[in-house]
Write a protein that holds these residues in place. Structure first.
Motif, PDB file in Angstrom:
ATOM      1  N   GLY A 177       0.818  -1.199   0.000  1.00  0.00           N
ATOM      2  CA  GLY A 177       0.000   0.000   0.000  1.00  0.00           C
ATOM      3  C   GLY A 177       0.849   1.243   0.000  1.00  0.00           C
ATOM      4  N   ASP A 178       0.445   2.233   0.802  1.00  0.00           N
ATOM      5  CA  ASP A 178       1.160   3.496   0.769  1.00  0.00           C
ATOM      6  C   ASP A 178       2.213   3.600   1.856  1.00  0.00           C
ATOM      7  OD1 ASP A 178      -1.340   5.606   2.450  1.00  0.00           O
ATOM      8  OD2 ASP A 178      -0.541   3.615   2.878  1.00  0.00           O
ATOM      9  N   ALA A 179       2.535   2.504   2.518  1.00  0.00           N
ATOM     10  CA  ALA A 179       3.587   2.542   3.528  1.00  0.00           C
ATOM     11  C   ALA A 179       4.943   2.526   2.859  1.00  0.00           C
ATOM     12  CB  ALA A 179       3.464   1.330   4.454  1.00  0.00           C
ATOM     13  N   PRO A 180       5.902   3.342   3.319  1.00  0.00           N
ATOM     14  CA  PRO A 180       7.238   3.337   2.720  1.00  0.00           C
ATOM     15  C   PRO A 180       7.868   1.954   2.808  1.00  0.00           C
ATOM     16  CG  PRO A 180       6.952   5.241   4.160  1.00  0.00           C
ATOM     17  CD  PRO A 180       5.773   4.339   4.370  1.00  0.00           C
ATOM     18  N   ALA A 181       8.366   1.475   1.697  1.00  0.00           N
ATOM     19  CA  ALA A 181       8.966   0.150   1.662  1.00  0.00           C
ATOM     20  C   ALA A 181      10.353   0.189   2.274  1.00  0.00           C
ATOM     21  CB  ALA A 181       9.048  -0.345   0.217  1.00  0.00           C
ATOM     22  N   PRO A 182      10.700  -0.767   3.132  1.00  0.00           N
ATOM     23  CA  PRO A 182      12.042  -0.789   3.713  1.00  0.00           C
ATOM     24  C   PRO A 182      13.111  -1.105   2.691  1.00  0.00           C
ATOM     25  CG  PRO A 182      10.839  -2.771   4.304  1.00  0.00           C
ATOM     26  CD  PRO A 182       9.848  -1.848   3.650  1.00  0.00           C
ATOM     27  N   GLY A 183      12.748  -1.734   1.603  1.00  0.00           N
ATOM     28  CA  GLY A 183      13.697  -2.062   0.552  1.00  0.00           C
ATOM     29  C   GLY A 183      12.946  -2.566  -0.647  1.00  0.00           C
ATOM     30  N   ALA A 184      13.561  -2.517  -1.802  1.00  0.00           N
ATOM     31  CA  ALA A 184      12.894  -2.972  -3.013  1.00  0.00           C
ATOM     32  C   ALA A 184      13.862  -3.797  -3.821  1.00  0.00           C
ATOM     33  CB  ALA A 184      12.417  -1.768  -3.844  1.00  0.00           C
ATOM     34  N   ALA A 185      13.320  -4.787  -4.531  1.00  0.00           N
ATOM     35  CA  ALA A 185      14.156  -5.624  -5.375  1.00  0.00           C
ATOM     36  C   ALA A 185      14.377  -4.923  -6.695  1.00  0.00           C
ATOM     37  CB  ALA A 185      13.478  -6.972  -5.606  1.00  0.00           C
ATOM     38  N   SER A 186      15.610  -4.623  -6.999  1.00  0.00           N
ATOM     39  CA  SER A 186      15.955  -3.949  -8.241  1.00  0.00           C
ATOM     40  C   SER A 186      16.556  -4.962  -9.198  1.00  0.00           C
ATOM     41  CB  SER A 186      16.963  -2.830  -7.977  1.00  0.00           C
ATOM     42  OG  SER A 186      17.368  -2.232  -9.187  1.00  0.00           O
ATOM     43  N   THR A 187      15.999  -5.032 -10.412  1.00  0.00           N
ATOM     44  CA  THR A 187      16.484  -5.975 -11.401  1.00  0.00           C
ATOM     45  C   THR A 187      17.368  -5.262 -12.405  1.00  0.00           C
ATOM     46  OG1 THR A 187      14.519  -7.333 -11.186  1.00  0.00           O
ATOM     47  CG2 THR A 187      15.804  -7.602 -13.191  1.00  0.00           C
ATOM     48  N   GLU A 203       3.508  -4.803 -16.763  1.00  0.00           N
ATOM     49  CA  GLU A 203       4.100  -5.592 -17.847  1.00  0.00           C
ATOM     50  C   GLU A 203       5.626  -5.596 -17.743  1.00  0.00           C
ATOM     51  OE1 GLU A 203       4.824  -4.550 -22.454  1.00  0.00           O
ATOM     52  OE2 GLU A 203       2.703  -4.673 -21.904  1.00  0.00           O
ATOM     53  N   LEU A 204       6.177  -4.490 -17.235  1.00  0.00           N
ATOM     54  CA  LEU A 204       7.621  -4.383 -17.070  1.00  0.00           C
ATOM     55  C   LEU A 204       8.124  -5.090 -15.812  1.00  0.00           C
ATOM     56  CD1 LEU A 204       8.168  -0.650 -18.096  1.00  0.00           C
ATOM     57  CD2 LEU A 204       8.445  -2.693 -19.498  1.00  0.00           C
ATOM     58  N   LYS A 205       7.199  -5.779 -15.118  1.00  0.00           N
ATOM     59  CA  LYS A 205       7.532  -6.539 -13.900  1.00  0.00           C
ATOM     60  C   LYS A 205       7.986  -5.627 -12.773  1.00  0.00           C
ATOM     61  CE  LYS A 205       6.720 -10.155 -16.416  1.00  0.00           C
ATOM     62  NZ  LYS A 205       5.386 -10.806 -16.329  1.00  0.00           N
ATOM     63  N   ALA A 206       7.536  -4.366 -12.790  1.00  0.00           N
ATOM     64  CA  ALA A 206       7.884  -3.440 -11.710  1.00  0.00           C
ATOM     65  C   ALA A 206       7.082  -3.789 -10.462  1.00  0.00           C
ATOM     66  CB  ALA A 206       7.600  -2.011 -12.140  1.00  0.00           C
ATOM     67  N   GLU A 207       7.702  -3.621  -9.313  1.00  0.00           N
ATOM     68  CA  GLU A 207       7.055  -3.919  -8.041  1.00  0.00           C
ATOM     69  C   GLU A 207       6.878  -2.684  -7.169  1.00  0.00           C
ATOM     70  OE1 GLU A 207       5.765  -6.711  -7.051  1.00  0.00           O
ATOM     71  OE2 GLU A 207       6.411  -7.985  -8.712  1.00  0.00           O
ATOM     72  N   SER A 208       7.428  -1.561  -7.586  1.00  0.00           N
ATOM     73  CA  SER A 208       7.361  -0.367  -6.752  1.00  0.00           C
ATOM     74  C   SER A 208       7.466   0.883  -7.614  1.00  0.00           C
ATOM     75  CB  SER A 208       8.485  -0.388  -5.713  1.00  0.00           C
ATOM     76  OG  SER A 208       9.756  -0.382  -6.364  1.00  0.00           O
ATOM     77  N   VAL A 209       7.177   2.002  -6.977  1.00  0.00           N
ATOM     78  CA  VAL A 209       7.370   3.311  -7.596  1.00  0.00           C
ATOM     79  C   VAL A 209       8.186   4.173  -6.631  1.00  0.00           C
ATOM     80  CG1 VAL A 209       5.331   3.326  -9.079  1.00  0.00           C
ATOM     81  CG2 VAL A 209       5.096   4.050  -6.699  1.00  0.00           C
ATOM     82  N   PRO A 210       8.974   5.111  -7.164  1.00  0.00           N
ATOM     83  CA  PRO A 210       9.135   5.422  -8.575  1.00  0.00           C
ATOM     84  C   PRO A 210       9.905   4.327  -9.321  1.00  0.00           C
ATOM     85  CG  PRO A 210      10.710   6.681  -7.277  1.00  0.00           C
ATOM     86  CD  PRO A 210       9.806   5.992  -6.299  1.00  0.00           C
ATOM     87  N   HIS A 211       9.549   4.169 -10.576  1.00  0.00           N
ATOM     88  CA  HIS A 211      10.215   3.188 -11.440  1.00  0.00           C
ATOM     89  C   HIS A 211      10.644   3.945 -12.688  1.00  0.00           C
ATOM     90  CE1 HIS A 211      11.169  -0.824 -12.956  1.00  0.00           C
ATOM     91  NE2 HIS A 211      10.636  -0.448 -14.114  1.00  0.00           N
ATOM     92  N   MET A 212      11.953   3.991 -12.926  1.00  0.00           N
ATOM     93  CA  MET A 212      12.493   4.778 -14.030  1.00  0.00           C
ATOM     94  C   MET A 212      13.028   3.884 -15.146  1.00  0.00           C
ATOM     95  SD  MET A 212      14.594   7.771 -11.991  1.00  0.00           S
ATOM     96  CE  MET A 212      15.161   6.778 -10.591  1.00  0.00           C
ATOM     97  N   VAL A 213      12.701   4.272 -16.368  1.00  0.00           N
ATOM     98  CA  VAL A 213      13.272   3.663 -17.570  1.00  0.00           C
ATOM     99  C   VAL A 213      13.921   4.819 -18.323  1.00  0.00           C
ATOM    100  CG1 VAL A 213      12.823   2.306 -19.631  1.00  0.00           C
ATOM    101  CG2 VAL A 213      11.404   1.976 -17.593  1.00  0.00           C
ATOM    102  N   TYR A 214      15.184   4.666 -18.699  1.00  0.00           N
ATOM    103  CA  TYR A 214      15.906   5.836 -19.207  1.00  0.00           C
ATOM    104  C   TYR A 214      16.872   5.477 -20.332  1.00  0.00           C
ATOM    105  CZ  TYR A 214      19.783   4.033 -16.361  1.00  0.00           C
ATOM    106  OH  TYR A 214      20.765   3.235 -15.824  1.00  0.00           O
ATOM    107  N   ARG A 215      17.293   6.538 -21.026  1.00  0.00           N
ATOM    108  CA  ARG A 215      18.390   6.403 -21.986  1.00  0.00           C
ATOM    109  C   ARG A 215      19.350   7.556 -21.754  1.00  0.00           C
ATOM    110  NH1 ARG A 215      15.462   8.096 -27.743  1.00  0.00           N
ATOM    111  NH2 ARG A 215      15.244  10.323 -27.262  1.00  0.00           N
ATOM    112  N   VAL A 216      20.620   7.301 -21.946  1.00  0.00           N
ATOM    113  CA  VAL A 216      21.659   8.294 -21.684  1.00  0.00           C
ATOM    114  C   VAL A 216      21.959   9.132 -22.924  1.00  0.00           C
ATOM    115  CG1 VAL A 216      24.083   8.562 -20.988  1.00  0.00           C
ATOM    116  CG2 VAL A 216      22.627   6.892 -19.840  1.00  0.00           C
ATOM    117  N   GLY A 217      21.657   8.619 -24.099  1.00  0.00           N
ATOM    118  CA  GLY A 217      21.859   9.336 -25.349  1.00  0.00           C
ATOM    119  C   GLY A 217      20.812   8.922 -26.352  1.00  0.00           C
ATOM    120  N   ALA A 218      20.819   9.570 -27.516  1.00  0.00           N
ATOM    121  CA  ALA A 218      19.817   9.286 -28.532  1.00  0.00           C
ATOM    122  C   ALA A 218      19.806   7.816 -28.937  1.00  0.00           C
ATOM    123  CB  ALA A 218      20.059  10.173 -29.754  1.00  0.00           C
TER     124      ALA A 218
END
Length: 218
Positions: A47-57, A181-196
């Motif tokens: 829910g809205d409770a701060p997560a003590p840790g998150a699994a990062s893939t 679909e991206l198998k995310a388990e928490s937010v914020p969840h960032m998807v990024y690119r460093v260049g074009a």
């Protein structure tokens, strides 16, 4: 740092990719190495409770690129530099305090990056209507500033004056489906690119300004 000019604000939309993309993402993400780190995030399991840790893939290179491409199907509001090669697409729930922290941490970088904030809804009943309010705002950055200030002060964020727009709620639902679909388990969840042309990456959980800059090779 002032928000990006309103004339350049836009919603990110694209045609729905083939269903095969989801299957390819699942297979490629499975090939990545899973690591546990203590990341500031709100988990959909608590829910809205701060997560003590998150699994990062840590996904494979192809999986990160596919994840970035998949987010083009979503809807969000743009802040920063519209034409910047460095781009971060952020799934966030309006009721997530860690998303609020990332919003503040990212502001000093807005002169060098493009960020697309894509609301999802899973923490509270107000998540969807507040996300719709942010998407509908003529000044999304200003509305987000106000919302996060109210959230941090314990006032729950922006007040929703009436029934939320059904079309915008549908877009937030679609964002949430992409996030899952991206198998995310928490937010914020960032998807990024460093260049074009990349490199591409995925980050689950917020980061302070210095680490966010390092992630984007600034």
């Amino acid at each position: 740092m002032s928000p990006y000019p309103l004339a350049a604000r836009q919603h990110e939309t694209a045609e729905v990719a083939p269903a095969a993309l989801g299957r390819r993402l699942a297979l490629l993400c499975a090939a990545g190495s899973a690591v546990l780190t203590l990341l500031p995030a709100c988990s959909r399991g608590v829910g809205d409770a701060p997560a003590p840790g998150a699994a990062s893939t840590t996904p494979s290179v192809d999986a990160a690129r596919l994840a970035f491409d998949a987010t083009a199907r979503g809807t969000g509001f743009v802040v920063g530099q519209a034409m910047a090669a460095r781009e971060v697409r952020v799934f966030f729930d309006p009721q997530c305090p860690h998303c609020a922290a990332l919003w503040g941490a990212s502001r000093p970088l807005h002169d060098r990056i493009r960020m697309v904030w894509m609301p999802v809804a899973f923490i509270a009943p107000t998540s969807g209507p507040q996300g719709a309010l942010l998407l509908a705002s003529a000044d999304a950055a200003g509305a987000m500033d106000q919302h996060e200030t109210l959230l941090a002060s314990g006032q729950g964020g922006l007040a929703v004056p009436g029934p939320a727009d059904a079309g915008l709620l549908a877009k937030i639902k679609a964002n949430t489906e992409i996030w899952r679909e991206l198998k995310a388990e928490s937010v914020p969840h960032m998807v990024y690119r460093v260049g074009a042309n990349g490199p591409y990456g995925v980050q689950s959980g917020g980061l302070p300004t210095a680490q966010l800059a390092q992630m984007l090779q600034l």
